[in-house]
Design an enzyme around this catalytic site. Sequence first.
Site: not given
Length: 344
Positions: A160-161, A186, A280, A283
Site C-alpha cells: 500500500s503506502t 492499493h 498502513m 490488509d
Amino acid sequence: MSRIRVLVVEDSLVFRSLLVQNLNKDPEIEVVATAGDPYEARDAILEYKPDVMTLDIELPRMNGIEFLRKLMPQYPMPVIVISSLSEKVFDALSAGAVDFVAKPQTADKQQLEIFISHELPSKIKIASVAKLNNLKVSMPAPSVAVHDNLRKTVVAIGASTGGTEAIAAVIKEFKPDIPGVVIVQHMPAGFTEMYASRLDAECQVRVKEARTGDVVQPGQVLLAPGGDMQMHIVNAHGEYQILCKKEPKVNGHCPSVDVLFDSVANVAGKNAVGIILTGMGGDGAKGLLAMRKAGARTIGQDASTCVVYGMPKVAYEMGAVEYQEKLSDIAKRTYTILNKMKGD
C-alpha cells in the site's frame, strides 16, 4: 494531541479554498499555509514548517515534479500528490512523494465529497507517520531456471503506502525465469494500467494489468486492476488463472491483498511465496497467515525500510512472516526460497 500541520500547494484558488475549508473541519488536521506555486511553497515551508504538504503537479513557474526533486534533498517532508489521471504521478513518487490521491471531477458532487471528507484526510494522516527512506539498489538476485515443479509455483505480493517504489525495487531484480507473479497494490482505477506499463518498460519481466482469464505464467507479473473488483487466482484446466470480479471492499480496499492471498493459499498451497510490503493498516496479514498455514513460504519487509511499517508489522506480529527482510534483500530471499523449492 497536536493537529497535523498541512501546507496546501494548489494553483486553482477555488479548489485551494475548498481544500482548506474542508481539511480544517477535521479535528486532527490544521492547514497552516497555502501556496499557488513552488516559490510561494518554499517560503511557506521555511516560515511554517508543516508536517505534511499536499502538492498539485501542474503548477505555474515550476511543475510539481521538478519542485519535489529540488525540495526533498533540502527539506525532506511527507508529500501527498493530488493528480488527475496521468503517468506523471509515478514520476512524483520516484521524486520522493509518499503517496497520491486522484483529483476528483468538481462537477461530480459525490466523488468530490468522498475525496474531501475521506480520501485526502486519510492520506494526510498516513503521511504524517511515514518514514522517508531512500531506496537502496539491491544486489543482483541469483537466477532460477524454471523447473517443472516451479511452473505450478506463484509469487504473490501485496503493498500500500510507499508500495509503488517498493514493488519496483523488488521486481526489477526478477529475471524472466521467475515463476508467475501476482500483485495487489492499493491504487485508484486507471492508474494501475499506467503503473503496469511503466514497470513493463523498466523490468526484465513482462508486466500487465490483470484481466479475468489471464494465465499466471513464468516471467510475467499480473497487477490487480484498481477500482471496484477483487482479484483471485483460480485453478482452471490445470493452470492458475486470474478471476477479477465485482465484490465488496475488504479491510476498506478493493482490490484487497487479503482476498488475493487467501485465494493463493487455497489454490497454490505450499507452491507459493507470499511477500508483504510497506503500507498502513493490516490488509494482507490474515491472508499471508493463511498462506503460511497452507505451507507457503512468506516474507515481510522490515521496519527500517518501510515508508509505513503497518501491514508487514501486523503480519509479523500474528506469525504470518517467516523471513523479515530489508527491501534490498527481498528479491534475493525470494530466489533463495525458489532455488530450495526447485531442489525439493
